[in-house]
Design a protein around this motif. Structure first.
Motif, PDB file in Angstrom:
ATOM      1  N   ARG A 277       0.812  -1.209   0.000  1.00  0.00           N
ATOM      2  CA  ARG A 277       0.000   0.000   0.000  1.00  0.00           C
ATOM      3  C   ARG A 277       0.849   1.265   0.000  1.00  0.00           C
ATOM      4  NH1 ARG A 277      -4.628  -0.816   4.459  1.00  0.00           N
ATOM      5  NH2 ARG A 277      -5.510   0.896   3.265  1.00  0.00           N
ATOM      6  N   GLY A 278       0.359   2.244  -0.699  1.00  0.00           N
ATOM      7  CA  GLY A 278       0.931   3.578  -0.554  1.00  0.00           C
ATOM      8  C   GLY A 278       2.157   3.886  -1.379  1.00  0.00           C
ATOM      9  N   PHE A 279       2.388   3.147  -2.454  1.00  0.00           N
ATOM     10  CA  PHE A 279       3.588   3.383  -3.262  1.00  0.00           C
ATOM     11  C   PHE A 279       3.684   4.845  -3.674  1.00  0.00           C
ATOM     12  CE2 PHE A 279       7.001   2.607  -6.106  1.00  0.00           C
ATOM     13  CZ  PHE A 279       6.722   3.286  -7.282  1.00  0.00           C
ATOM     14  N   SER A 280       2.580   5.426  -4.065  1.00  0.00           N
ATOM     15  CA  SER A 280       2.598   6.790  -4.587  1.00  0.00           C
ATOM     16  C   SER A 280       2.943   7.831  -3.539  1.00  0.00           C
ATOM     17  CB  SER A 280       1.256   7.131  -5.222  1.00  0.00           C
ATOM     18  OG  SER A 280       0.224   7.052  -4.249  1.00  0.00           O
ATOM     19  N   SER A 281       2.963   7.438  -2.281  1.00  0.00           N
ATOM     20  CA  SER A 281       3.296   8.388  -1.229  1.00  0.00           C
ATOM     21  C   SER A 281       4.762   8.327  -0.828  1.00  0.00           C
ATOM     22  CB  SER A 281       2.425   8.144   0.004  1.00  0.00           C
ATOM     23  OG  SER A 281       2.687   6.865   0.555  1.00  0.00           O
ATOM     24  N   TYR A 282       5.525   7.457  -1.483  1.00  0.00           N
ATOM     25  CA  TYR A 282       6.931   7.283  -1.134  1.00  0.00           C
ATOM     26  C   TYR A 282       7.852   7.952  -2.138  1.00  0.00           C
ATOM     27  CZ  TYR A 282       5.666   3.721   2.286  1.00  0.00           C
ATOM     28  OH  TYR A 282       5.142   3.055   3.367  1.00  0.00           O
TER      29      TYR A 282
ATOM     30  N   ARG B  56      27.410   1.658   0.546  1.00  0.00           N
ATOM     31  CA  ARG B  56      26.298   1.857  -0.364  1.00  0.00           C
ATOM     32  C   ARG B  56      26.327   3.296  -0.877  1.00  0.00           C
ATOM     33  NH1 ARG B  56      21.329   1.076   2.803  1.00  0.00           N
ATOM     34  NH2 ARG B  56      21.851  -1.118   2.721  1.00  0.00           N
ATOM     35  N   GLU B  57      26.067   3.461  -2.161  1.00  0.00           N
ATOM     36  CA  GLU B  57      26.123   4.768  -2.803  1.00  0.00           C
ATOM     37  C   GLU B  57      24.768   5.138  -3.367  1.00  0.00           C
ATOM     38  OE1 GLU B  57      28.574   4.772  -6.291  1.00  0.00           O
ATOM     39  OE2 GLU B  57      28.282   6.898  -6.698  1.00  0.00           O
ATOM     40  N   PHE B  58      24.314   6.339  -3.069  1.00  0.00           N
ATOM     41  CA  PHE B  58      23.087   6.862  -3.663  1.00  0.00           C
ATOM     42  C   PHE B  58      23.344   7.135  -5.141  1.00  0.00           C
ATOM     43  CE2 PHE B  58      19.144   9.159  -3.908  1.00  0.00           C
ATOM     44  CZ  PHE B  58      19.391  10.191  -4.807  1.00  0.00           C
ATOM     45  N   VAL B  59      22.398   6.731  -5.988  1.00  0.00           N
ATOM     46  CA  VAL B  59      22.538   6.927  -7.427  1.00  0.00           C
ATOM     47  C   VAL B  59      21.542   7.959  -7.934  1.00  0.00           C
ATOM     48  CG1 VAL B  59      22.331   5.821  -9.683  1.00  0.00           C
ATOM     49  CG2 VAL B  59      23.407   4.588  -7.769  1.00  0.00           C
ATOM     50  N   ALA B  60      20.261   7.752  -7.615  1.00  0.00           N
ATOM     51  CA  ALA B  60      19.227   8.647  -8.138  1.00  0.00           C
ATOM     52  C   ALA B  60      18.002   8.571  -7.258  1.00  0.00           C
ATOM     53  CB  ALA B  60      18.862   8.259  -9.570  1.00  0.00           C
ATOM     54  N   GLY B  61      17.221   9.656  -7.249  1.00  0.00           N
ATOM     55  CA  GLY B  61      15.997   9.688  -6.482  1.00  0.00           C
ATOM     56  C   GLY B  61      14.912  10.405  -7.244  1.00  0.00           C
ATOM     57  N   ILE B  62      13.654  10.090  -6.905  1.00  0.00           N
ATOM     58  CA  ILE B  62      12.516  10.721  -7.556  1.00  0.00           C
ATOM     59  C   ILE B  62      11.443  10.956  -6.513  1.00  0.00           C
ATOM     60  CG2 ILE B  62      11.519   8.494  -8.249  1.00  0.00           C
ATOM     61  CD1 ILE B  62      10.668   9.922 -10.892  1.00  0.00           C
ATOM     62  N   SER B  63      10.822  12.116  -6.599  1.00  0.00           N
ATOM     63  CA  SER B  63       9.787  12.476  -5.636  1.00  0.00           C
ATOM     64  C   SER B  63       8.550  11.608  -5.816  1.00  0.00           C
ATOM     65  CB  SER B  63       9.426  13.951  -5.808  1.00  0.00           C
ATOM     66  OG  SER B  63       8.906  14.172  -7.110  1.00  0.00           O
ATOM     67  N   TRP B  64       7.629  11.688  -4.853  1.00  0.00           N
ATOM     68  CA  TRP B  64       6.450  10.823  -4.904  1.00  0.00           C
ATOM     69  C   TRP B  64       5.623  11.065  -6.156  1.00  0.00           C
ATOM     70  CZ3 TRP B  64       1.648  12.988  -5.193  1.00  0.00           C
ATOM     71  CH2 TRP B  64       1.555  14.347  -4.844  1.00  0.00           C
TER      72      TRP B  64
ATOM     73  N   THR C 295      13.546  15.054  -9.674  1.00  0.00           N
ATOM     74  CA  THR C 295      14.547  13.990  -9.653  1.00  0.00           C
ATOM     75  C   THR C 295      15.879  14.541  -9.179  1.00  0.00           C
ATOM     76  OG1 THR C 295      15.099  14.383 -11.982  1.00  0.00           O
ATOM     77  CG2 THR C 295      13.480  12.667 -11.520  1.00  0.00           C
ATOM     78  N   TYR C 296      16.726  13.634  -8.734  1.00  0.00           N
ATOM     79  CA  TYR C 296      18.033  14.038  -8.221  1.00  0.00           C
ATOM     80  C   TYR C 296      19.020  12.924  -8.526  1.00  0.00           C
ATOM     81  CZ  TYR C 296      21.610  15.763  -5.040  1.00  0.00           C
ATOM     82  OH  TYR C 296      22.787  16.241  -4.515  1.00  0.00           O
ATOM     83  N   TYR C 297      20.245  13.305  -8.941  1.00  0.00           N
ATOM     84  CA  TYR C 297      21.239  12.323  -9.338  1.00  0.00           C
ATOM     85  C   TYR C 297      22.579  12.593  -8.675  1.00  0.00           C
ATOM     86  CZ  TYR C 297      17.864  11.465 -13.050  1.00  0.00           C
ATOM     87  OH  TYR C 297      16.718  11.163 -13.749  1.00  0.00           O
ATOM     88  N   SER C 298      23.312  11.537  -8.457  1.00  0.00           N
ATOM     89  CA  SER C 298      24.683  11.708  -8.011  1.00  0.00           C
ATOM     90  C   SER C 298      25.510  12.239  -9.187  1.00  0.00           C
ATOM     91  CB  SER C 298      25.268  10.392  -7.517  1.00  0.00           C
ATOM     92  OG  SER C 298      25.420   9.475  -8.586  1.00  0.00           O
ATOM     93  N   ASP C 299      26.581  12.905  -8.888  1.00  0.00           N
ATOM     94  CA  ASP C 299      27.425  13.465  -9.942  1.00  0.00           C
ATOM     95  C   ASP C 299      27.983  12.388 -10.854  1.00  0.00           C
ATOM     96  OD1 ASP C 299      28.854  16.118  -7.878  1.00  0.00           O
ATOM     97  OD2 ASP C 299      26.990  16.022  -9.027  1.00  0.00           O
ATOM     98  N   SER C 300      28.187  11.209 -10.318  1.00  0.00           N
ATOM     99  CA  SER C 300      28.814  10.141 -11.087  1.00  0.00           C
ATOM    100  C   SER C 300      27.914   9.587 -12.196  1.00  0.00           C
ATOM    101  CB  SER C 300      29.243   9.001 -10.161  1.00  0.00           C
ATOM    102  OG  SER C 300      28.123   8.464  -9.476  1.00  0.00           O
TER     103      SER C 300
ATOM    104  N   ARG D  38       9.716   7.461   3.263  1.00  0.00           N
ATOM    105  CA  ARG D  38       8.655   8.392   3.636  1.00  0.00           C
ATOM    106  C   ARG D  38       9.228   9.771   3.949  1.00  0.00           C
ATOM    107  NH1 ARG D  38       5.795   4.032   7.548  1.00  0.00           N
ATOM    108  NH2 ARG D  38       7.978   3.564   7.879  1.00  0.00           N
ATOM    109  N   SER D  39      10.542   9.881   3.851  1.00  0.00           N
ATOM    110  CA  SER D  39      11.189  11.158   4.113  1.00  0.00           C
ATOM    111  C   SER D  39      10.923  12.132   2.968  1.00  0.00           C
ATOM    112  CB  SER D  39      12.695  10.940   4.278  1.00  0.00           C
ATOM    113  OG  SER D  39      13.386  12.163   4.318  1.00  0.00           O
ATOM    114  N   LEU D  40      11.113  13.403   3.240  1.00  0.00           N
ATOM    115  CA  LEU D  40      11.004  14.425   2.206  1.00  0.00           C
ATOM    116  C   LEU D  40      12.353  14.684   1.543  1.00  0.00           C
ATOM    117  CD1 LEU D  40       8.650  16.975   3.983  1.00  0.00           C
ATOM    118  CD2 LEU D  40       8.051  15.241   2.281  1.00  0.00           C
TER     119      LEU D  40
END
Length: 121
Positions: free
Chosen positions: A27-32, A45-53, A58-63, A100-102
């Motif tokens: 449940r709640g995929f669209s809220s994440y 572990r390295e962050f690669v990319a993120g996308i808002s709910w 979107t946000y990307y690592s420089d690499s 669930r973080s912003l």
């Protein structure tokens, strides 16, 4: 609660492309907020990319900026990571995660099992 399953990894030559998929159930995929991470054995572990709910930000690592594209479809409970111009140093286990973080740097509550990407030179 959300369950995540990645797929789409494999072996590719340098310069090639892969598209990773992350299928969500529960449940709640669209809220994440969704993120893609990667990790090699013995490395952090390295962050690669993120996308808002909503998918609007979107946000990307420089690499990976300019080579990778993250996307999602809330109606299908899916997220993707399109990886172009792959390099040997992109070889890693790739994970999708839901938060669930912003903030993309916040805590991620759910993780998939990972999918292996190997880029040969």
């Amino acid at each position: 609660q959300v369950q995540l399953v990645e797929s789409g990894g494999g072996l590719v030559q340098a310069g090639g492309s892969l598209r990773l998929s992350c299928a969500a159930s529960g449940r709640g995929f669209s809220s994440y907020l969704m993120g893609w991470f990667r990790q090699a054995p013995g490395k952090e572990r390295e962050f690669v990319a993120g996308i808002s709910w909503s998918g609007g930000t979107t946000y990307y690592s420089d690499s990976v900026k300019g080579r990778f594209t993250i996307s999602r479809d809330n109606a299908k409970n899916m997220a993707w990571l399109q990886m172009n111009s792959l390099k040997p140093e992109d070889t890693d286990e790739y994970y999708c995660a839901a938060s669930r973080s912003l903030s993309y740097s916040g805590t991620y509550d759910y993780w998939g099992q990972g999918t292996q990407v190997i880029v040969s030179s």
